[in-house]
Design an enzyme around this catalytic site. Structure first.
Site, PDB file in Angstrom:
ATOM      1  N   ASP A  33       0.805  -1.230   0.000  1.00 41.28           N
ATOM      2  CA  ASP A  33       0.000   0.000   0.000  1.00 41.28           C
ATOM      3  C   ASP A  33       0.835   1.275   0.000  1.00 41.28           C
ATOM      4  OD1 ASP A  33      -2.229  -1.657   0.133  1.00 41.28           O
ATOM      5  OD2 ASP A  33      -2.189  -1.682   2.320  1.00 41.28           O
ATOM      6  N   GLY A  35       1.789   2.828  -2.905  1.00 39.12           N
ATOM      7  CA  GLY A  35       1.536   3.643  -4.097  1.00 39.12           C
ATOM      8  C   GLY A  35       2.039   2.974  -5.373  1.00 39.12           C
ATOM      9  N   LYS A  36       2.048   1.638  -5.385  1.00 40.76           N
ATOM     10  CA  LYS A  36       2.475   0.926  -6.606  1.00 40.76           C
ATOM     11  C   LYS A  36       1.559   1.278  -7.767  1.00 40.76           C
ATOM     12  CE  LYS A  36       2.079  -3.030  -4.418  1.00 40.76           C
ATOM     13  NZ  LYS A  36       1.852  -2.577  -3.032  1.00 40.76           N
ATOM     14  N   GLY A  60      -4.861  -4.113  -3.628  1.00 40.79           N
ATOM     15  CA  GLY A  60      -5.728  -3.000  -3.984  1.00 40.79           C
ATOM     16  C   GLY A  60      -4.800  -1.904  -4.459  1.00 40.79           C
ATOM     17  N   HIS A  61      -4.745  -1.681  -5.751  1.00 44.26           N
ATOM     18  CA  HIS A  61      -3.824  -0.690  -6.323  1.00 44.26           C
ATOM     19  C   HIS A  61      -4.644   0.489  -6.838  1.00 44.26           C
ATOM     20  CE1 HIS A  61      -0.537  -3.972  -7.055  1.00 44.26           C
ATOM     21  NE2 HIS A  61      -0.893  -3.847  -5.796  1.00 44.26           N
ATOM     22  N   THR A 150      -6.759 -11.433   3.685  1.00 48.58           N
ATOM     23  CA  THR A 150      -7.831 -10.705   3.007  1.00 48.58           C
ATOM     24  C   THR A 150      -9.027 -11.613   2.720  1.00 48.58           C
ATOM     25  OG1 THR A 150      -6.834 -11.207   0.872  1.00 48.58           O
ATOM     26  CG2 THR A 150      -6.193  -9.121   1.899  1.00 48.58           C
ATOM     27  N   ARG A 164       0.668 -29.715  -5.668  1.00 45.98           N
ATOM     28  CA  ARG A 164       0.282 -30.329  -6.950  1.00 45.98           C
ATOM     29  C   ARG A 164      -1.189 -30.770  -6.969  1.00 45.98           C
ATOM     30  NH1 ARG A 164       5.509 -33.857  -6.201  1.00 45.98           N
ATOM     31  NH2 ARG A 164       4.621 -33.629  -4.129  1.00 45.98           N
ATOM     32  N   GLN A 265       1.682  -6.518  -3.054  1.00 50.37           N
ATOM     33  CA  GLN A 265       2.040  -6.503  -1.628  1.00 50.37           C
ATOM     34  C   GLN A 265       3.378  -5.767  -1.423  1.00 50.37           C
ATOM     35  OE1 GLN A 265       0.828  -9.874  -2.909  1.00 50.37           O
ATOM     36  NE2 GLN A 265      -1.055  -8.824  -2.471  1.00 50.37           N
ATOM     37  N   THR A 375     -10.078  -4.459   1.697  1.00 51.96           N
ATOM     38  CA  THR A 375     -10.997  -4.892   2.755  1.00 51.96           C
ATOM     39  C   THR A 375     -11.583  -3.730   3.556  1.00 51.96           C
ATOM     40  OG1 THR A 375      -9.110  -5.079   4.238  1.00 51.96           O
ATOM     41  CG2 THR A 375      -9.765  -7.091   3.079  1.00 51.96           C
ATOM     42  N   ARG A 377     -10.203  -2.265   5.921  1.00 51.65           N
ATOM     43  CA  ARG A 377      -9.717  -2.285   7.307  1.00 51.65           C
ATOM     44  C   ARG A 377      -8.813  -1.079   7.580  1.00 51.65           C
ATOM     45  NH1 ARG A 377      -6.990  -8.163   7.667  1.00 51.65           N
ATOM     46  NH2 ARG A 377      -6.615  -7.733   5.467  1.00 51.65           N
ATOM     47  N   LYS A 404       3.790   9.838  -0.350  1.00 52.65           N
ATOM     48  CA  LYS A 404       2.934  10.293   0.738  1.00 52.65           C
ATOM     49  C   LYS A 404       3.626  11.219   1.741  1.00 52.65           C
ATOM     50  CE  LYS A 404      -0.775   7.855   1.372  1.00 52.65           C
ATOM     51  NZ  LYS A 404      -1.857   6.846   1.517  1.00 52.65           N
ATOM     52  N   LEU A 405       4.684  11.890   1.307  1.00 53.04           N
ATOM     53  CA  LEU A 405       5.357  12.817   2.230  1.00 53.04           C
ATOM     54  C   LEU A 405       4.423  13.940   2.653  1.00 53.04           C
ATOM     55  CD1 LEU A 405       8.825  12.806   0.529  1.00 53.04           C
ATOM     56  CD2 LEU A 405       8.380  12.195   2.897  1.00 53.04           C
ATOM     57  N   VAL A 500       4.155  13.711  -3.778  1.00 53.62           N
ATOM     58  CA  VAL A 500       3.590  14.649  -2.808  1.00 53.62           C
ATOM     59  C   VAL A 500       2.065  14.716  -2.889  1.00 53.62           C
ATOM     60  CG1 VAL A 500       5.686  16.031  -2.577  1.00 53.62           C
ATOM     61  CG2 VAL A 500       4.067  16.581  -4.395  1.00 53.62           C
TER      62      VAL A 500
HETATM   63  P1  GDP Z   1      -0.587   0.139  -3.597  1.00 49.51           P
HETATM   64  O1  GDP Z   1      -1.258  -1.055  -3.057  1.00 49.51           O
HETATM   65  O2  GDP Z   1       0.888   0.128  -3.348  1.00 49.51           O
HETATM   66  O3  GDP Z   1      -0.905   0.412  -5.035  1.00 49.51           O
HETATM   67  O4  GDP Z   1      -1.130   1.369  -2.768  1.00 49.51           O
HETATM   68  P2  GDP Z   1      -2.683   1.664  -2.418  1.00 49.51           P
HETATM   69  O5  GDP Z   1      -3.366   2.117  -3.647  1.00 49.51           O
HETATM   70  O6  GDP Z   1      -3.266   0.528  -1.678  1.00 49.51           O
HETATM   71  O7  GDP Z   1      -2.515   2.815  -1.359  1.00 49.51           O
HETATM   72  C1  GDP Z   1      -1.840   4.001  -1.640  1.00 49.51           C
HETATM   73  C2  GDP Z   1      -2.825   5.170  -1.468  1.00 49.51           C
HETATM   74  O8  GDP Z   1      -2.097   6.366  -1.380  1.00 49.51           O
HETATM   75  C3  GDP Z   1      -3.758   5.344  -2.653  1.00 49.51           C
HETATM   76  O9  GDP Z   1      -4.985   5.810  -2.182  1.00 49.51           O
HETATM   77  C4  GDP Z   1      -3.070   6.405  -3.496  1.00 49.51           C
HETATM   78  O10 GDP Z   1      -3.980   7.148  -4.287  1.00 49.51           O
HETATM   79  C5  GDP Z   1      -2.466   7.260  -2.428  1.00 49.51           C
HETATM   80  N1  GDP Z   1      -1.213   7.940  -2.769  1.00 49.51           N
HETATM   81  C6  GDP Z   1      -0.210   7.527  -3.567  1.00 49.51           C
HETATM   82  N2  GDP Z   1       0.816   8.417  -3.533  1.00 49.51           N
HETATM   83  C7  GDP Z   1       0.437   9.400  -2.700  1.00 49.51           C
HETATM   84  C8  GDP Z   1       1.073  10.598  -2.222  1.00 49.51           C
HETATM   85  O11 GDP Z   1       2.211  10.906  -2.541  1.00 49.51           O
HETATM   86  N3  GDP Z   1       0.359  11.360  -1.345  1.00 49.51           N
HETATM   87  C9  GDP Z   1      -0.892  11.038  -0.930  1.00 49.51           C
HETATM   88  N4  GDP Z   1      -1.505  11.841  -0.079  1.00 49.51           N
HETATM   89  N5  GDP Z   1      -1.510   9.920  -1.358  1.00 49.51           N
HETATM   90  C10 GDP Z   1      -0.850   9.111  -2.219  1.00 49.51           C
HETATM   91  P1  IMO Z   2      -1.167  -4.317  -2.082  1.00 48.85           P
HETATM   92  O1  IMO Z   2      -0.682  -4.954  -3.361  1.00 48.85           O
HETATM   93  C1  IMO Z   2      -1.322  -4.705   2.274  1.00 48.85           C
HETATM   94  C2  IMO Z   2      -1.715  -8.781   3.868  1.00 48.85           C
HETATM   95  C3  IMO Z   2      -3.002  -9.153   4.554  1.00 48.85           C
HETATM   96  C4  IMO Z   2      -2.477 -10.154   5.563  1.00 48.85           C
HETATM   97  C5  IMO Z   2      -1.391 -10.887   4.797  1.00 48.85           C
HETATM   98  C6  IMO Z   2      -1.840 -12.215   4.201  1.00 48.85           C
HETATM   99  O2  IMO Z   2      -2.396  -3.506  -2.234  1.00 48.85           O
HETATM  100  O3  IMO Z   2      -0.055  -3.589  -1.412  1.00 48.85           O
HETATM  101  P2  IMO Z   2      -3.403 -12.821   2.136  1.00 48.85           P
HETATM  102  O4  IMO Z   2      -4.841 -12.514   1.881  1.00 48.85           O
HETATM  103  O5  IMO Z   2      -2.474 -12.322   1.104  1.00 48.85           O
HETATM  104  O6  IMO Z   2      -3.172 -14.277   2.455  1.00 48.85           O
HETATM  105  O7  IMO Z   2      -3.067 -12.037   3.517  1.00 48.85           O
HETATM  106  O8  IMO Z   2      -0.995 -10.004   3.761  1.00 48.85           O
HETATM  107  N1  IMO Z   2      -1.882  -8.238   2.499  1.00 48.85           N
HETATM  108  C7  IMO Z   2      -1.719  -6.951   2.169  1.00 48.85           C
HETATM  109  N2  IMO Z   2      -1.453  -5.879   2.933  1.00 48.85           N
HETATM  110  N3  IMO Z   2      -1.424  -4.560   0.933  1.00 48.85           N
HETATM  111  C8  IMO Z   2      -1.660  -5.634   0.148  1.00 48.85           C
HETATM  112  O9  IMO Z   2      -1.625  -5.574  -1.182  1.00 48.85           O
HETATM  113  C9  IMO Z   2      -1.863  -6.894   0.770  1.00 48.85           C
HETATM  114  N4  IMO Z   2      -2.132  -8.136   0.307  1.00 48.85           N
HETATM  115  C10 IMO Z   2      -2.122  -8.948   1.372  1.00 48.85           C
HETATM  116  O10 IMO Z   2      -3.602  -8.032   5.169  1.00 48.85           O
HETATM  117  O11 IMO Z   2      -1.852  -9.482   6.626  1.00 48.85           O
HETATM  118 MG    MG Z   3      -2.872  -1.556  -1.844  1.00 46.35          MG
END
Ligand code: GDP
Ligand code: IMO
Ligand code: MG
Length: 510
Positions: A33, A35-36, A60-61, A150, A164, A265, A375, A377, A404-405, A500
């Site tokens: 999470d 910012g991929k 969740g990207h 999840t 297998r 992840q 989720t 959460r 996210k600075l 940013v």
């Molecule tokens: P990922 O799983 O690595 O793709 O990240 P997520 O999408 O789950 O969570 C990153 C969250 O931070 C998303 O809601 C993005 O829109 C947001 N985000 C990404 N870069 C920045 C940033 O530089 N600043 C802020 N405030 N939000 C950001």
């Molecule tokens: P992105 O790609 C954050 C965490 C779950 C749990 C552990 C195992 O958006 O960064 P799983 O359902 O994979 O067997 O759960 O991994 N987890 C994540 N945490 N970002 C994710 O994906 C995650 N995918 C799984 O919360 O702790």
């Molecule tokens: Mg995510």
């Protein structure tokens, strides 16, 4: 540096920045999470092919573009560039719930986005309802030992693959083979599931993620024919996407096409390098990602690793040495009772400067919108942990992006964990004995050890001004530059890009 002829200044920057490379990867150096989604979407401007190689719809990207917010769980984050002819691939190392793919295709269509060049690996692992049930029932029965998954069936699907006993996407295209393989798979799972609480199984099977009871049978637990019928329907819908993507990507590599690998992840959640056992079931490092997309790790010329600038988050259970509020926070975030709405109603972002850490953690969550994109959460929050970052950097992602600075704009002070003091019982790490009072600079990812590691912090003054509008490194506040210089001097990685804000433009290339 050579200038591109395009009129789009952001595109020029990206293309210039990545010039000379043919395969790049984007992974996360923390627990996900970071910012991929944002950066894969950005770099997709440069790429010809965007491929996922690990994980499933546990991801969740998020992408914010053109005034809209998209969240992708299984479709690569390069899909918004499909109209430009970019090819998106769900690779062989992923675990795929066909229903999620179909739902995401429908959402794309609703938003007027195309997916004409999307491919799904014939040998991606197929997530079946049995595996979703196994995931949920195991978590329910595990009590304090639960991982906080999840609930998407990720672990059981990878387990079945390695033992297998799994099915692959291609089986959906061959009804007789699917039927036979599914029957053998189901017979084994039913033997196991019969030992679990019938009522709990029934409740789980009526969850909307399991088609609200469509697969349930009062006597057999699974209505076998319903699963077969529904899955073969899914296969027909997905048939046009299913390809030998390994052969395709290797050929593309030979032809010199530009390939962008999208991690899932984070390295600290990797089955091989993460904070075991509180990890996911695939290798989220660069090596796992390359393999799962049909390439070799040595094919990756530039490996970006995202770090949430100066803080980190974790969803699910497991040790988190710098967590604001420690066990209290972990319990609060994992008990299923709290969410974004309740926290916003009852807490305030201004608590970010309180000395009491639990409230500070909630304030950071509110400021950073740190609620799970899959989720919902609350994500546990804590300061940036350099021992864990140093550990993660051993497995790729050394070209760092700090995101996210801006979330810390109102902080009066910032703390960075530079090392740990071990405070637990004697612990052998190979031939080294750790004892209470020992200090260490690189984390050991065993949760039984990590839970006794107390962070030692260095404190810095906050910058106390909004940085969202800043577009050049030199224009960042001095206080922030001082912290960034310090962090970079402490870890074996380079800082390349700063984010940013969530928008595409809110990006600073160094
Ligand atoms: P990922 O799983 O690595 O793709 O990240 P997520 O999408 O789950 O969570 C990153 C969250 O931070 C998303 O809601 C993005 O829109 C947001 N985000 C990404 N870069 C920045 C940033 O530089 N600043 C802020 N405030 N939000 C950001
Ligand atoms: P992105 O790609 C954050 C965490 C779950 C749990 C552990 C195992 O958006 O960064 P799983 O359902 O994979 O067997 O759960 O991994 N987890 C994540 N945490 N970002 C994710 O994906 C995650 N995918 C799984 O919360 O702790
Ligand atoms: Mg995510």
């Amino acid at each position: 540096m050579k200038k591109s002829s395009s009129q789009n200044p952001l595109k020029n920057k990206i293309v210039d920045f990545l010039q000379g490379f043919s395969t790049i990867s984007v992974t996360c150096n923390q627990w996900g999470d970071t910012g991929k989604g944002k950066f894969v979407d950005l770099f997709a401007e440069w790429a010809d092919i965007i491929a996922r190689g690990t994980g499933g719809d546990n991801c969740g990207h998020s992408i914010e573009a053109d005034g809209k917010k998209f969240v992708f769980h299984i479709i690569p984050s390069g899909i918004l560039r499909d109209g430009q002819g970019k090819i998106n691939i769900i690779g062989n190392g992923t675990v795929v719930n066909p229903r999620t793919v179909i739902n995401e295709l429908a959402l794309l269509a609703e938003q007027g986005c195309t997916y004409s060049n999307l491919m799904l690996a014939y040998n991606a692992k197929l997530i079946l309802p049995t595996q979703i049930v196994m995931d949920r029932i195991k978590e329910r029965s595990a009590g304090v030992g639960k991982i906080g998954t999840t609930g998407r069936g990720i672990g059981p699907t990878y387990t079945d693959h390695y033992s297998r006993k799994g099915l692959v996407i291609n089986d959906l295209l061959n009804p007789e083979i699917f039927r036979q393989k599914f029957k053998a798979h189901l017979d084994e799972k039913k033997m196991i599931l019969k030992n679990y609480d019938y009522k709990a199984l029934k409740t789980i099977m009526h969850h909307k993620d399991l088609e609200s009871g469509f697969y349930w049978d009062d006597e057999e637990i699974f209505a076998e024919e319903n699963v077969v019928e529904r899955y073969l329907q899914y296969g027909e819908i997905l048939r046009p996407l299913i390809k030998d993507t390994d052969a395709f990507i290797r050929n593309a590599k030979e032809r010199g096409l530009k390939i962008l690998l999208e991690g899932a992840q984070g390295t600290l959640l990797s089955i091989d390098h993460g904070t075991t056992p509180f990890v996911t079931s695939s290798d989220c490092s660069v090596g796992g990602l390359a393999r799962g997309a049909g390439l070799k790790e040595s094919d990756v010329g530039l490996s970006f690793g995202i770090v949430k600038g100066l803080y980190m988050t974790r969803v699910g259970e497991g040790p988190f040495p710098t967590e604001f509020g420690g066990d209290l926070s972990a319990e609060w975030c994992g008990n299923g009772l709290n969410n974004e709405e309740t926290e916003r109603e009852n807490h305030s972002a201004s608590d970010i400067n309180r000395s009491e850490p639990f409230s500070r953690g909630i304030a950071l969550r509110i400021l950073g919108k740190e609620y799970g994109a899959t989720t919902g959460r609350p994500r546990r929050t804590g300061w940036l942990d350099l021992p864990l970052l140093r550990h993660a950097l051993q497995f790729g992602g050394e070209e760092m992006i700090f995101t996210k600075l801006d979330v810390l704009d109102t902080c009066e002070t910032i703390q960075v964990c530079t090392e740990y003091e071990y405070q637990g019982p004697d612990y052998y790490f190979g031939d080294h004995l750790y004892q209470a009072g020992d200090h260490l600079g690189i984390a050991i990812p065993d949760s039984n050890f990590l839970k006794y590691c107390a962070p030692i912090y260095q404190e810095f003054k906050g910058w106390k001004t909004s940085i969202r509008g800043i577009r050049s490194y030199q224009s960042l506040p001095d206080e922030l530059l001082e912290i960034l210089d310090f962090v970079i001097s402490q870890v074996p990685g380079n800082l390349n890009i700063i984010s940013v804000g969530p928008g595409r433009e809110e990006t600073i290339f160094l």
